[in-house]
Design a protein around this motif. Structure first.
Motif, PDB file in Angstrom:
ATOM      1  N   ASN A  16       0.816  -1.085   0.051  1.00 43.38           N
ATOM      2  CA  ASN A  16      -0.088  -0.016  -0.184  1.00 43.38           C
ATOM      3  C   ASN A  16       0.757   1.353   0.115  1.00 43.38           C
ATOM      4  OD1 ASN A  16      -2.056   2.028   0.500  1.00 43.38           O
ATOM      5  ND2 ASN A  16      -2.001   1.624   2.660  1.00 43.38           N
ATOM      6  N   ARG A  32      -7.046   2.354  -6.203  1.00 43.71           N
ATOM      7  CA  ARG A  32      -7.569   2.855  -4.740  1.00 43.71           C
ATOM      8  C   ARG A  32      -8.465   1.557  -4.483  1.00 43.71           C
ATOM      9  NH1 ARG A  32     -11.423   7.833  -2.685  1.00 43.71           N
ATOM     10  NH2 ARG A  32     -11.858   6.823  -0.549  1.00 43.71           N
ATOM     11  N   HIS A  33      -8.354   1.118  -3.318  1.00 44.67           N
ATOM     12  CA  HIS A  33      -9.123   0.344  -2.575  1.00 44.67           C
ATOM     13  C   HIS A  33      -9.602   0.617  -1.292  1.00 44.67           C
ATOM     14  CE1 HIS A  33      -8.477  -2.756  -5.880  1.00 44.67           C
ATOM     15  NE2 HIS A  33      -6.913  -2.631  -5.607  1.00 44.67           N
ATOM     16  N   ASN A  34     -10.558  -0.066  -0.809  1.00 42.39           N
ATOM     17  CA  ASN A  34     -10.975   0.218   0.661  1.00 42.39           C
ATOM     18  C   ASN A  34     -10.705  -1.252   1.362  1.00 42.39           C
ATOM     19  OD1 ASN A  34     -11.472   2.870   0.644  1.00 42.39           O
ATOM     20  ND2 ASN A  34     -13.683   2.517  -0.240  1.00 42.39           N
ATOM     21  N   ALA A  35     -10.042  -1.273   2.253  1.00 43.73           N
ATOM     22  CA  ALA A  35      -9.964  -2.798   2.770  1.00 43.73           C
ATOM     23  C   ALA A  35     -10.047  -2.559   4.478  1.00 43.73           C
ATOM     24  CB  ALA A  35      -8.525  -2.982   2.699  1.00 43.73           C
ATOM     25  N   THR A  42     -12.218   0.647   8.146  1.00 40.60           N
ATOM     26  CA  THR A  42     -11.793   0.473   6.781  1.00 40.60           C
ATOM     27  C   THR A  42     -10.805   1.724   6.569  1.00 40.60           C
ATOM     28  OG1 THR A  42     -14.152  -0.371   6.305  1.00 40.60           O
ATOM     29  CG2 THR A  42     -12.896   0.779   4.516  1.00 40.60           C
ATOM     30  N   ARG A  44      -8.313   3.257   3.182  1.00 41.93           N
ATOM     31  CA  ARG A  44      -8.150   3.418   1.815  1.00 41.93           C
ATOM     32  C   ARG A  44      -6.781   3.436   1.419  1.00 41.93           C
ATOM     33  NH1 ARG A  44      -8.660   9.472  -0.459  1.00 41.93           N
ATOM     34  NH2 ARG A  44      -9.382   9.402   1.745  1.00 41.93           N
ATOM     35  N   PRO A  49      -1.529  -2.389  -9.402  1.00 44.41           N
ATOM     36  CA  PRO A  49      -1.785  -3.678  -9.788  1.00 44.41           C
ATOM     37  C   PRO A  49      -0.852  -4.672 -10.122  1.00 44.41           C
ATOM     38  CG  PRO A  49      -2.492  -2.010 -11.305  1.00 44.41           C
ATOM     39  CD  PRO A  49      -1.733  -1.284 -10.062  1.00 44.41           C
ATOM     40  N   ILE A  77      -6.063  -8.312   2.289  1.00 41.94           N
ATOM     41  CA  ILE A  77      -5.102  -7.679   1.178  1.00 41.94           C
ATOM     42  C   ILE A  77      -4.799  -8.620   0.030  1.00 41.94           C
ATOM     43  CG2 ILE A  77      -2.684  -6.768   0.868  1.00 41.94           C
ATOM     44  CD1 ILE A  77      -4.814  -4.901   2.996  1.00 41.94           C
ATOM     45  N   LEU A  80      -6.888  -8.447  -3.019  1.00 42.27           N
ATOM     46  CA  LEU A  80      -6.634  -7.167  -3.729  1.00 42.27           C
ATOM     47  C   LEU A  80      -5.738  -7.040  -4.669  1.00 42.27           C
ATOM     48  CD1 LEU A  80      -7.292  -4.569  -0.715  1.00 42.27           C
ATOM     49  CD2 LEU A  80      -9.162  -5.344  -2.433  1.00 42.27           C
ATOM     50  N   VAL A  81      -4.546  -8.062  -4.248  1.00 44.05           N
ATOM     51  CA  VAL A  81      -3.374  -7.708  -5.150  1.00 44.05           C
ATOM     52  C   VAL A  81      -2.994  -9.306  -5.863  1.00 44.05           C
ATOM     53  CG1 VAL A  81      -2.349  -6.185  -3.801  1.00 44.05           C
ATOM     54  CG2 VAL A  81      -1.793  -8.492  -3.178  1.00 44.05           C
TER      55      VAL A  81
END
Length: 184
Positions: A16, A32-35, A42, A44, A49, A77, A80-81
């Motif tokens: 991140n 941008r992701h919210n985790a 949560t 940002r 990518p 995480i 997301l990746v």
């Protein structure tokens, strides 16, 4: 084939990117992701990518292991990746508030030494925005009884690789990690 070397991976400042400017977001294509952390909060995140694919590209020499305060990194995480959701993880506090922190080494060092001892690990690499060359020395040094790090044996070989938090992992970092692993 030789056993793969654990590569301990932090999230914030490594996967991140912290505080990227709009130019870096566009230029690098950060997404941008919210985790949501295990605490329910949560956050940002800004993630390249390609970072998951690049980490997986090191799988011939490294075993990926989370080393982050994100105790739910595999759930929050990894998807997301594009990383597997069953990576091992070095247990660390979810927060450093109230944790005794010594000067002279990064806060995760004692946890890394303990995890390494518990898993029979004698060599590892660690990527973190808090890591420094000094931490490589601290991870491989034997300490006398009574020292805070004496309770776990030193590693035979360790690379504490500093990642600038405003860039996160870059292509040249992956190249440097591979060179280090293959030079061992």
């Amino acid at each position: 084939m030789t056993a793969r070397i654990p590569l301990l991976v932090d999230v914030d400042g490594v996967v991140n990117v912290l505080g990227p400017g709009s130019g870096q977001i566009r230029k690098r294509g950060l997404v941008r992701h919210n985790a949501t952390a295990e605490t329910g909060v949560t956050y940002r995140l800004f993630v390249d990518p390609r970072v998951g694919r690049r980490l997986l590209g090191l799988a011939d020499v490294f075993e990926l292991v989370w080393c982050t305060t994100w105790s739910n990194a595999n759930e929050a995480i990894s998807p997301l990746v594009g990383l597997p959701t069953d990576l091992r993880q070095v247990p660390t506090p979810g927060s450093w508030h109230g944790v005794e922190i010594h000067t002279g080494w990064a806060p995760k060092v004692p946890y890394i030494r303990r995890w390494a001892a518990e898993h029979g690990v004698t060599r590892l690499a660690w990527v973190d925005d808090d890591a420094s060359e000094r931490d490589s020395t601290v991870l491989t040094t034997a300490y006398p009884a009574g020292h805070p790090l004496a309770c776990n044996p030193p590693l035979q070989d360790a690379l504490a690789f500093h990642v600038p938090p405003r860039t996160g992992l870059l292509p040249e970092h992956f190249d440097a990690l591979r060179v280090w692993a293959q030079g061992r």
